[in-house]
Scaffold this active site. Structure first.
Site, PDB file in Angstrom:
ATOM      1  N   HIS A  14      92.685  18.270 100.823  1.00 23.65           N
ATOM      2  CA  HIS A  14      92.156  19.296  99.907  1.00 23.65           C
ATOM      3  C   HIS A  14      93.285  19.756  99.013  1.00 23.65           C
ATOM      4  O   HIS A  14      94.063  20.647  99.362  1.00 23.65           O
ATOM      5  CB  HIS A  14      91.580  20.455 100.742  1.00 23.65           C
ATOM      6  N   HIS A  16      94.033  20.202  94.697  1.00 18.58           N
ATOM      7  CA  HIS A  16      93.634  20.072  93.296  1.00 18.58           C
ATOM      8  C   HIS A  16      94.879  19.708  92.498  1.00 18.58           C
ATOM      9  O   HIS A  16      95.837  20.502  92.464  1.00 18.58           O
ATOM     10  CB  HIS A  16      93.065  21.394  92.782  1.00 18.58           C
ATOM     11  N   HIS A 194      83.169  22.485  98.048  1.00 16.35           N
ATOM     12  CA  HIS A 194      83.686  23.784  98.467  1.00 16.35           C
ATOM     13  C   HIS A 194      82.487  24.632  98.903  1.00 16.35           C
ATOM     14  O   HIS A 194      81.481  24.704  98.180  1.00 16.35           O
ATOM     15  CB  HIS A 194      84.380  24.493  97.314  1.00 16.35           C
ATOM     16  N   GLU A 197      83.999  29.681 101.267  1.00 18.07           N
ATOM     17  CA  GLU A 197      85.343  30.196 100.972  1.00 18.07           C
ATOM     18  C   GLU A 197      85.174  31.695 100.647  1.00 18.07           C
ATOM     19  O   GLU A 197      85.568  32.543 101.414  1.00 18.07           O
ATOM     20  CB  GLU A 197      85.956  29.438  99.782  1.00 18.07           C
ATOM     21  N   ASP A 275      95.606  23.119  98.853  1.00 21.36           N
ATOM     22  CA  ASP A 275      94.689  23.598  97.798  1.00 21.36           C
ATOM     23  C   ASP A 275      95.343  23.578  96.407  1.00 21.36           C
ATOM     24  O   ASP A 275      95.170  22.597  95.673  1.00 21.36           O
ATOM     25  CB  ASP A 275      94.183  25.006  98.154  1.00 21.36           C
ATOM     26  N   ASP A 276      96.044  24.631  96.048  1.00 20.91           N
ATOM     27  CA  ASP A 276      96.710  24.743  94.738  1.00 20.91           C
ATOM     28  C   ASP A 276      98.133  25.239  94.971  1.00 20.91           C
ATOM     29  O   ASP A 276      98.454  26.405  94.678  1.00 20.91           O
ATOM     30  CB  ASP A 276      95.949  25.734  93.841  1.00 20.91           C
TER      31      ASP A 276
HETATM   32  N1  ADE Z   1      89.566  25.120  92.186  1.00 27.32           N
HETATM   33  C1  ADE Z   1      90.862  25.062  92.500  1.00 27.32           C
HETATM   34  N2  ADE Z   1      91.083  25.726  93.644  1.00 27.32           N
HETATM   35  C2  ADE Z   1      89.895  26.222  94.061  1.00 27.32           C
HETATM   36  C3  ADE Z   1      89.470  26.983  95.162  1.00 27.32           C
HETATM   37  N3  ADE Z   1      90.314  27.414  96.115  1.00 27.32           N
HETATM   38  N4  ADE Z   1      88.166  27.306  95.255  1.00 27.32           N
HETATM   39  C4  ADE Z   1      87.303  26.914  94.327  1.00 27.32           C
HETATM   40  N5  ADE Z   1      87.653  26.194  93.261  1.00 27.32           N
HETATM   41  C5  ADE Z   1      88.940  25.835  93.139  1.00 27.32           C
HETATM   42 ZN    ZN Z   2      89.998  23.958  96.614  1.00 29.34          ZN
END
Ligand code: ADE
Ligand code: ZN
Length: 335
Positions: A14, A16, A194, A197, A275-276
């Site tokens: 996971h 991005h 997703h 969350e 994630d990011d």
């Molecule tokens: N796009 C990038 N990170 C995300 C996240 N944590 N939740 C939803 N969309 C995303």
């Molecule tokens: Zn994500």
């Protein structure tokens, strides 16, 4: 435990790519492409990374993509991430990208995919890191835009293994994408989404039932529904959990309240992911360490996150066997 975690073989599921844009690279690309960004220094950018929920993050995340224009930019972005993987001993990674975030700005779909793909190939040949590419639909956009994006992906089916669904969860139900996911599955794409969350446990049920996904991204709010937790445990439906992200976006107030270790001990196929990472303050090792510091685990429990990720990954049985052996050998040598 830091050394054990550092050298443990890891699999990320996971991530991005747009979320790996470090401020330094953002400035380099802004200069190279003559793009104005609303920041004067790297420190100023980092200061802006203070989020109170998912949407406040997404606003900055989409703004950041403005500096990505040429194929080389997408290559550089991906390559920088792969170098971080090497540092954290990530052996295999399944990465997301958001094509609509770029095509909406007038960037060709082909430019994006070709740049990413070229870097992923180089990652395998030069770093020994294997990978899969998954394209996500933005759920705040409409079904027609998702269908158009799926059509654009057709010439790239050799490069893209799956489709996903990301962006704003609340107010954009999975039902909106039922038909496009059905078509993608018919075309042979694997599917993830997703869910759970920011949204409630029902969103997870809906994503599983309507989109028939292979795994759930995040999914931590399943804990609000005991029956669902039991179902996820018995079906071994994977959850790609992102601990530091969940704290930054206030899904949990503190890591001590995070439920990932509890879910692991209940037998769910939970995995640790970043994630990011450029926005949330950490890559894979940082995420493992943050979880362990708040919820001390045995080495076997820590390694179980890798075994779960191997099980949940989209690689072949023989690749899974190779990674399982590598991890078992590592564990045996470090008991
Ligand atoms: N796009 C990038 N990170 C995300 C996240 N944590 N939740 C939803 N969309 C995303
Ligand atoms: Zn994500």
């Amino acid at each position: 435990m830091k050394e054990f975690i550092q050298s443990l073989p890891k699999v990320e599921l996971h991530l991005h790519l747009e979320g790996t844009l470090e401020p330094e690279l953002m400035f380099d690309l802004a200069r190279r492409n003559n793009v104005d960004i609303p920041f004067n220094s790297v420190a100023e950018v980092r200061k802006a990374y203070n989020f109170h929920n998912l949407q406040s993050f997404l606003d900055i995340y989409f703004k950041g993509t403005d500096v990505l224009i040429e194929e080389q930019d997408f290559f550089d972005l991906t390559w920088h991430y792969l170098l971080r993987c090497q540092k954290d001993n990530v052996q295999h990674t399944e990465v997301f990208f958001d094509p609509q975030a770029h095509t909406q700005r007038g960037i060709d779909f082909d430019t994006v995919v070709n740049g990413i793909h070229r870097a992923l190939l180089k990652g395998t040949s030069e770093l020994g890191i294997t990978s899969k590419l998954i394209m996500c639909f933005l759920r705040h956009l409409d079904e027609a835009s998702a269908f158009a994006t799926l059509a654009q992906a057709q010439p790239h089916k050799d490069k893209i293994v799956g489709i996903g669904l990301d962006s704003t969860e609340i107010g954009h139900p999975a039902a909106k994408f039922e038909r496009v996911f059905a078509q993608a599955r018919d075309q042979g794409f694997l599917t993830v989404a997703h869910a759970g969350e920011e949204g409630p446990a029902d969103n997870i049920r809906e994503a599983l039932e309507l989109l028939k996904i292979n795994r759930i991204d995040h999914g931590v709010r399943c804990a609000e529904d005991e029956v669902l937790v039991a179902q996820l445990a018995s079906s071994r439906t994977p959850l790609t959990v992102c601990p530091l992200s969940n704290i930054k976006l206030k899904v949990f107030d503190q890591m001590e309240q995070h439920n990932i270790v509890e879910l692991l001990r209940k037998g769910l196929c939970v995995t640790i992911n970043s994630d990011d990472p450029a926005y949330f303050g950490g890559y894979m090792v940082d995420n493992f360490m943050a979880v362990h510091n708040a919820h001390p685990m045995t080495k076997l429990e820590i390694a179980q996150f890798t075994f779960n990720a191997i099980e949940a990954s989209f690689i072949s049985a023989s690749q899974k066997q190779r990674l399982n052996s590598l991890t078992n050998n590592y564990l045996a040598a470090h008991q």
